[in-house]
Design an enzyme around this catalytic site. Structure first.
Site, mmCIF file in Angstrom:
data_model
loop_
_atom_site.group_PDB
_atom_site.id
_atom_site.type_symbol
_atom_site.label_atom_id
_atom_site.label_comp_id
_atom_site.label_asym_id
_atom_site.label_seq_id
_atom_site.Cartn_x
_atom_site.Cartn_y
_atom_site.Cartn_z
ATOM 1 N N GLY A 251 0.798 -1.220 0.000
ATOM 2 C CA GLY A 251 0.000 0.000 0.000
ATOM 3 C C GLY A 251 0.827 1.264 0.000
ATOM 4 N N ILE B 287 4.485 -7.638 9.196
ATOM 5 C CA ILE B 287 5.670 -8.463 8.933
ATOM 6 C C ILE B 287 6.430 -8.786 10.225
ATOM 7 C CG2 ILE B 287 5.952 -7.660 6.561
ATOM 8 C CD1 ILE B 287 8.186 -5.807 7.579
ATOM 9 N N LYS C 285 20.077 6.236 2.514
ATOM 10 C CA LYS C 285 20.301 6.640 3.905
ATOM 11 C C LYS C 285 20.957 5.530 4.734
ATOM 12 C CE LYS C 285 16.582 10.004 3.812
ATOM 13 N NZ LYS C 285 16.535 10.009 2.335
#
Length: 631
Positions: A293, A345, A412
């Protein structure tokens, strides 16, 4: 009612054509006999009128003349009229000369044909002529919103036509700009082509232009960027026509013209992908997308369905976002078995059940906590999701013999200064550790900022400009790499096709962009002057942020792939036992305070650096107090 109206209109059109044929033949005979038609020829005249009406009607029906929209008539329609009248006339001539043998002269045939062609063409093109007559309404006076169209090709002409016919548009086109020197000073529908792009600034001042419309959909993006750079030097509001690939069948409407976006400022060409290579590992397979999503996850799903997997599993924690992508894919009528799954998850048992039930063959792992400042306040949550969640998914992929596993990472993660970055780096290490002892083909794709993604600075800038400012920039020297969401998704899928085992793929992000300049460009292209109409405020670097991002650590080198936008880094090697030890350290640390969590992460990733400012320290203390109260 509409069908009845069309039928009535068609009847009137046929009746009008009969009158035109009758008039053409009468005039042809009148011209032949100097307007004194002998009485013995009137029988022939009536015979010719009746015969020509029948043959022309059949010919018009055959060539679909009565099914055309004549308001948009072009050369193609004119050619169709010529063919119809010519064939109808030839058929009548052959019928008469072979069978009936009425005494009709060749001059009568020729004059009738020419007059029919003239009257039919004129009658059909009257609608087009009316549409081309541009009379500005009171809603759009010439001085209200004067526009310059950059590009005098077919797209520019279509834009002009649409602006003429759009009653609700307040845009008044004044002239064209085109780089073709042979078009200079020529006119299109009454509008003069003033010259090339070098004339834009001069023309804006001379003609009091307030809007610039770039109508060059087939021109390379690098050239569009150069034109936009010129437009930025004016105070005009800039709009652009999308690329040809974004338009359906070349149709252009006034709604298609959009505002300048950051993608236009990047000046990069669209990504080309190896369709065959991708189809070979996605088609007819069960595909799992975690974080389906999210910005990247949802675009991955949209790209994946093009390659016809047998089943697509949409896994996400947020029900609204999963519902949205599920409905989006259903509306595309892709005829693929879609399975929306609401699950976390971090829940290992739930992940085990998912893999056992559906047996996915390819996994795209895009689920992650990615908001840098927020994760500084919630480091334990970042570890649970980004590290433990990744470990759960990777272990299930290994256990259930998944063919390919592609993890979406971030620049990052390189020399990290943030919790988000360092947890993504540990997640990379988890994948590399499991890959060393697994039959599954694991790979990682690392890239920078994605335009338009959740948390991206661009939507924030646009909202701030729309609200009249100020626009907030963290630091005047901050630079970032950018790519579009479709670019990122396509390159992630393409990298999966190149994967052999354990690769760390880097996506070419182009040249870095200075955030301050980006903000100023968006303000200018919205028709405002930075620091005059819209103020720019520097807020300071937020916790965990860097002035610039990197895609490689000092230990990683790169080599090229067969795709010019994808490179392979030489990943560091980690043993699974080493990773398991690090995970245990983190499991013990997450119940500690923020400082201890950071120290544990630094022992795992030695190049992790952070600075805790006074504001962040207070925020962390507030969060810890909240957590203690809730315990």
């Amino acid at each position: 009612m509409n069908l009845l109206h069309r039928q009535i209109s068609k009847i009137f059109l046929i009746f009008g054509d009969c009158i035109l044929i009758t008039g053409s033949i009468l005039v042809a005979y009148a011209l032949r006999f100097e307007f004194q038609i002998p009485s013995e020829h009137w029988t022939t005249v009536l015979y010719m009128i009746g015969g020509m009406i029948i043959f022309q009607w059949v010919s018009f029906a055959y060539f679909n003349i009565y099914r055309r929209v004549w308001r948009y008539a072009s050369i193609g329609e004119l050619y169709s009229i010529f063919k119809s009248i010519f064939i109808g006339t030839i058929c009548f001539v052959l019928m008469n000369e072979i069978f009936i043998k009425k005494n009709i002269s060749i001059s009568s045939y020729i004059l009738s044909f020419m007059l029919c062609l003239l009257t039919f063409g004129a009658s059909r093109f009257m609608g087009r002529m009316y549409g081309d007559a541009y009379v500005p309404s009171k809603k759009r006076e010439p001085a209200a919103n004067r526009a310059l169209i950059v590009g005098a090709g077919s797209a520019g002409r279509f834009v002009l036509q649409e602006l003429k016919q759009a009653a609700n548009s307040d845009i008044y086109p004044v002239a064209f700009i085109d780089d073709d020197p042979f078009k200079k000073n020529l006119q299109i529908n009454g509008l003069t082509i003033l010259g090339g792009r070098e004339k834009i600034k001069e023309s804006v001042e001379k003609y009091n232009i307030s809007t610039l419309i770039i109508a060059m959909p087939s021109v390379p993006k690098s050239e569009i960027k150069k034109i936009i750079d010129i437009c930025k030097e004016t105070a005009c509001y800039v709009k652009i026509l999308p690329s040809i690939s974004d338009m359906v069948s070349g149709k252009i409407s006034i709604q298609t013209i959009r505002d300048i976006d950051v993608e236009d400022l990047l000046g990069r060409e669209p990504v080309s992908i190896d369709l065959g290579g991708i189809a070979s590992y996605i088609s007819d397979r069960v595909i799992l997308v975690t974080g389906a999503g999210g910005s990247i996850g949802s675009e991955l799903c949209r790209q994946i369905v093009q390659f016809k997997p047998s089943k697509l599993l949409l896994l996400g924690h947020g029900e609204n976002s999963i519902y949205k992508i599920y409905q989006d894919l259903l509306e595309r009528k892709c005829n693929i078995h879609l399975v929306p799954i609401i699950a976390d998850i971090q829940d290992k048992k739930c992940m085990e059940k998912l893999f056992a039930s559906y047996s996915p063959q390819v996994v795209f792992h895009a689920a992650a906590h990615k908001h840098v400042p927020l994760m500084e306040l919630y480091p334990a949550e970042a570890i649970k999701n980004n590290v433990f969640g990744t470990k759960n998914i990777a272990e299930m992929a290994d256990k259930y013999k998944v063919e390919r596993f592609v993890m979406v990472s971030s620049d990052k993660a390189v020399n990290p200064t943030s919790i988000m970055g360092v947890t993504k780096r540990v997640a990379e290490m988890v994948i590399q550790g499991i890959n060393n002892q697994s039959e599954t083909n694991f790979s990682i794709v690392r890239f920078g900022n994605v335009l338009g993604s959740r948390g991206s600075v661009i939507p924030l800038f646009k909202r701030q400009i729309a609200n009249g400012g100020p626009v907030t920039v963290t630091h005047p020297e901050m630079v970032r790499y950018f790519m579009t969401i479709p670019e990122a998704a396509q390159l992630v899928i393409q990298a999966g096709a190149f994967s052999k085992s354990g690769e760390l793929f880097l996506l070419d992000m182009g040249s870095p962009v200075k955030i301050d300049q980006l903000a100023r460009d968006l303000i200018r292209l919205s028709g405002f002057e930075p620091d005059k109409d819209i103020e720019i405020v520097y807020t300071g670097i937020r916790p965990g942020e860097k002035l610039y991002e990197e895609l490689l650590t000092s230990q990683e080198g790169t080599r090229a792939t067969q795709h010019n936008r994808i490179f392979i880094a030489q990943p560091e090697l980690f043993l699974k036992q080493e990773i398991d030890f690090y995970i245990k350290q983190l499991e013990e640390a997450i119940s500690s305070n923020s400082e201890e969590i950071r120290m544990t992460l630094k022992t795992i990733v030695p190049n992790f650096q952070w600075k805790v400012n006074e504001k962040e320290q207070k925020d962390v203390q507030c969060v810890q107090k909240y957590q203690l109260i809730n315990k």
